[in-house]
Design a protein around this motif. Structure first.
Motif, PDB file in Angstrom:
ATOM      1  N   SER A   1      47.583 -77.363 -34.509  1.00  0.00           N
ATOM      2  CA  SER A   1      46.954 -78.527 -33.873  1.00  0.00           C
ATOM      3  C   SER A   1      45.525 -78.148 -33.460  1.00  0.00           C
ATOM      4  N   PHE A   2      44.721 -79.154 -33.141  1.00  0.00           N
ATOM      5  CA  PHE A   2      43.353 -78.897 -32.707  1.00  0.00           C
ATOM      6  C   PHE A   2      43.344 -77.983 -31.485  1.00  0.00           C
ATOM      7  N   ARG A   3      44.227 -78.246 -30.548  1.00  0.00           N
ATOM      8  CA  ARG A   3      44.310 -77.433 -29.330  1.00  0.00           C
ATOM      9  C   ARG A   3      44.621 -75.971 -29.665  1.00  0.00           C
TER      10      ARG A   3
ATOM     11  N   LYS B   1      44.001 -74.425 -32.436  1.00  0.00           N
ATOM     12  CA  LYS B   1      42.827 -73.848 -33.100  1.00  0.00           C
ATOM     13  C   LYS B   1      41.772 -73.454 -32.070  1.00  0.00           C
ATOM     14  N   MET B   2      41.544 -74.291 -31.068  1.00  0.00           N
ATOM     15  CA  MET B   2      40.553 -73.972 -30.036  1.00  0.00           C
ATOM     16  C   MET B   2      41.006 -72.778 -29.201  1.00  0.00           C
ATOM     17  N   GLU B   3      42.302 -72.708 -28.888  1.00  0.00           N
ATOM     18  CA  GLU B   3      42.817 -71.560 -28.143  1.00  0.00           C
ATOM     19  C   GLU B   3      42.650 -70.278 -28.950  1.00  0.00           C
ATOM     20  N   GLY B   4      42.908 -70.342 -30.255  1.00  0.00           N
ATOM     21  CA  GLY B   4      42.726 -69.175 -31.121  1.00  0.00           C
ATOM     22  C   GLY B   4      41.277 -68.739 -31.172  1.00  0.00           C
ATOM     23  N   LEU B   5      40.371 -69.711 -31.233  1.00  0.00           N
ATOM     24  CA  LEU B   5      38.943 -69.404 -31.251  1.00  0.00           C
ATOM     25  C   LEU B   5      38.513 -68.740 -29.943  1.00  0.00           C
ATOM     26  N   GLU B   6      39.005 -69.251 -28.815  1.00  0.00           N
ATOM     27  CA  GLU B   6      38.677 -68.658 -27.515  1.00  0.00           C
ATOM     28  C   GLU B   6      39.195 -67.228 -27.416  1.00  0.00           C
TER      29      GLU B   6
END
Length: 77
Positions: A30-32, A34-39
């Motif tokens: 999910s988008f969330r 993906k953002m957590e992985g990026l962080e």
């Protein structure tokens, strides 16, 4: 129980197969997620950068992209 070697998909063991598998798994997030992985990836990068700075090793400045070569510590007599 583990799969037998005959049932294993050997196509994922090549560079191209590995990349395809990474992209397939990434596209399912999910988008969330993906953002957590990026962080998390950024956090690891900054921890590694901090470690190099503390050890006095050269590093690339993340904001300018310039190579920073710390000067060696001054010798005390």
């Amino acid at each position: 129980m583990t799969e037998s070697l005959d049932d294993f998909d050997w196509s994922v063991t090549t560079w191209e197969g590995s990349r395809r598998e990474q992209l397939r798994r990434w596209s399912k997030l999910s988008f969330r997620e993906k953002m957590e992985g990026l962080e998390e990836t950024c956090d690891v990068g900054f921890r590694l950068l901090d470690s190099r700075i503390r050890k006095g090793l050269p590093y690339f400045d993340p904001y300018t992209g310039q190579l920073v070569r710390p000067s060696p510590p001054a010798r005390t007599p």
